[in-house]
Write a protein that holds these residues in place. Sequence first.
Motif, PDB file in Angstrom:
ATOM      1  N   GLU A  85       0.601  -1.213   0.065  1.00  0.00           N
ATOM      2  CA  GLU A  85       0.084  -0.058  -0.019  1.00  0.00           C
ATOM      3  C   GLU A  85       0.914   1.149   0.041  1.00  0.00           C
ATOM      4  N   ILE A  86       1.810   1.190   0.963  1.00  0.00           N
ATOM      5  CA  ILE A  86       2.879   2.324   0.903  1.00  0.00           C
ATOM      6  C   ILE A  86       3.524   2.588  -0.531  1.00  0.00           C
ATOM      7  N   ASN A  87       4.013   1.602  -0.998  1.00  0.00           N
ATOM      8  CA  ASN A  87       4.584   1.509  -2.295  1.00  0.00           C
ATOM      9  C   ASN A  87       3.664   1.869  -3.549  1.00  0.00           C
ATOM     10  N   GLN A  88       2.495   1.521  -3.295  1.00  0.00           N
ATOM     11  CA  GLN A  88       1.433   1.947  -4.328  1.00  0.00           C
ATOM     12  C   GLN A  88       1.287   3.448  -4.253  1.00  0.00           C
ATOM     13  N   ASP A  89       1.092   4.055  -2.963  1.00  0.00           N
ATOM     14  CA  ASP A  89       0.791   5.497  -2.621  1.00  0.00           C
ATOM     15  C   ASP A  89       1.905   6.081  -3.263  1.00  0.00           C
ATOM     16  N   THR A  90       3.040   5.755  -3.074  1.00  0.00           N
ATOM     17  CA  THR A  90       4.390   6.477  -3.500  1.00  0.00           C
ATOM     18  C   THR A  90       4.050   6.784  -4.912  1.00  0.00           C
ATOM     19  N   LYS A 102      11.666   3.951 -10.306  1.00  0.00           N
ATOM     20  CA  LYS A 102      10.534   3.005 -10.993  1.00  0.00           C
ATOM     21  C   LYS A 102      10.808   1.534 -10.903  1.00  0.00           C
ATOM     22  N   SER A 103      12.099   1.385 -11.451  1.00  0.00           N
ATOM     23  CA  SER A 103      12.259   0.057 -11.254  1.00  0.00           C
ATOM     24  C   SER A 103      12.815  -0.859  -9.846  1.00  0.00           C
ATOM     25  N   LYS A 131       7.637  -4.135  -4.998  1.00  0.00           N
ATOM     26  CA  LYS A 131       6.252  -4.644  -5.060  1.00  0.00           C
ATOM     27  C   LYS A 131       6.482  -6.386  -5.462  1.00  0.00           C
ATOM     28  N   ASN A 132       7.257  -6.637  -6.103  1.00  0.00           N
ATOM     29  CA  ASN A 132       7.398  -8.029  -6.497  1.00  0.00           C
ATOM     30  C   ASN A 132       8.067  -8.786  -5.276  1.00  0.00           C
ATOM     31  N   ARG A 133       8.932  -8.122  -4.473  1.00  0.00           N
ATOM     32  CA  ARG A 133       9.273  -8.744  -3.286  1.00  0.00           C
ATOM     33  C   ARG A 133       8.328  -8.920  -2.340  1.00  0.00           C
ATOM     34  N   TYR A 134       7.386  -7.800  -1.974  1.00  0.00           N
ATOM     35  CA  TYR A 134       6.105  -7.921  -1.128  1.00  0.00           C
ATOM     36  C   TYR A 134       5.236  -9.009  -1.716  1.00  0.00           C
TER      37      TYR A 134
END
Length: 449
Positions: free
Chosen positions: A234-239, A251-252, A258-261
């Motif tokens: 969620e934090i990553n998406q908000d960023t 972005k990479s 994201k893939n790790r989570y």
Amino acid sequence: MLDNSTYNFYAFPSNKSKVEEILLRQNAMQKRIERLQLELEIETQIKIIVDKIRSSLDEKFILQTAVEELAIVLQADCCYIPLATNEQPEFIISYHYSPNTENNQAVLMTDFLEVYPQLIPNLNLLFHENVSSCFPNENSILNCGICDQEMVLGEFWLFRQNNSPFSYLDKDLVSQVAHQCVGCIRQARLYQNAMAKIAELENLNNLKDEFLNTVAHEMRSPVTNMKMAIKMLEINQDTLLNTNSLDNEVKSKKEELKNRYLHILHSECDREINLINTLLDLQRVDAGYHPLEMKEINLQNWIFQIIEPFEKRTRKQQQNLILDISPETPPIISDLLSLERIITELLNNACKYTPAGEKITIASQIKSETITISISNSGVEISPNHLPHIFDKFYRIPSADHWHSGGSGLGLSLVQKLTEYLGGNIQVNSSYSQTCFTIELPINPAINS
């Protein structure tokens, strides 16, 4: 206790004088009173002894108290109880009251061949002579069996010296005490059995609580990890949403996070599902509800499909996976899903605990109408302290997981249950830096049934 004839007055000739008749009647009456007083005293003594032995539910206390009280009341030089053993005719003196008798001496009833057969069933005997060379100084012996139609405990043996015989009132006293001992001991044993059942239930309840606490802890860990991964996503998406201009490198990195989570989510979900499935499988096997679909299995071809997912894992961990299945191995009849679960759990266990550079070997051997499948790994050894508990539920060897793979500690327990459910057995040996799990299964269960 008294014979009816005791209460009959003497018949007097008609020519006796009134005075002589009165004196004789008074004498008879006096004897009767003395007899009644003696009986009352005996009954009182019996009540005192019975009250003492009834005051406890301890079998040892009951018998030792009975021995001491009988010796004191009857003024016996020695009183003891030989308890019945499984090997007749040997009795062991377990309770005694005498300053000159050693405890726990063995008495062979073959020394009483003229006496012992008469004791069955529950006959009381009086002797006023020496009947055995084992007791050369004893002159009067009273024996009474401590038994009833359902239980044989042993016998009371009382001895007196100096030609002081036991009376039939003494015999009645011992007989009644023996009868009360049987009842008290039966009650004591029922109480002990009840307490043992209560302790067993309490232990089962404690095991249940421990099991539920462990399950709750094992389920909480992956759920916590999943919640954390979701929060980070969620934090990553908000960023990403709040930042319009991000260079490709940033972005990479965000995509990598994201893939790790997502990987954590998938991994922990699989862990949770595996735990639930293992618990359900254990419950079904324990209850006898685990369905079996027996099929013919070509072990050599089938095993390649099972080890395929582990080849990549062993290469990554620099482990050597060796397959040693003879082409001449005959097909076996077994439940495909259960056997797959057994081999998979054992391979997973081997991969988890084998250090890099060591080898994992899968081998088979035919023994008459059974087949043995062994999965061994080198570079690891299970301590003798841990070995007896290796199949216990939730048991994990501390600090042995080289790859931090985690696990519920239920895999090996399920392997043992499934192997036995298929009619086989499993053993584990560990020495000289090598551990080997060996399962033995019938080639054709119909032949062995």
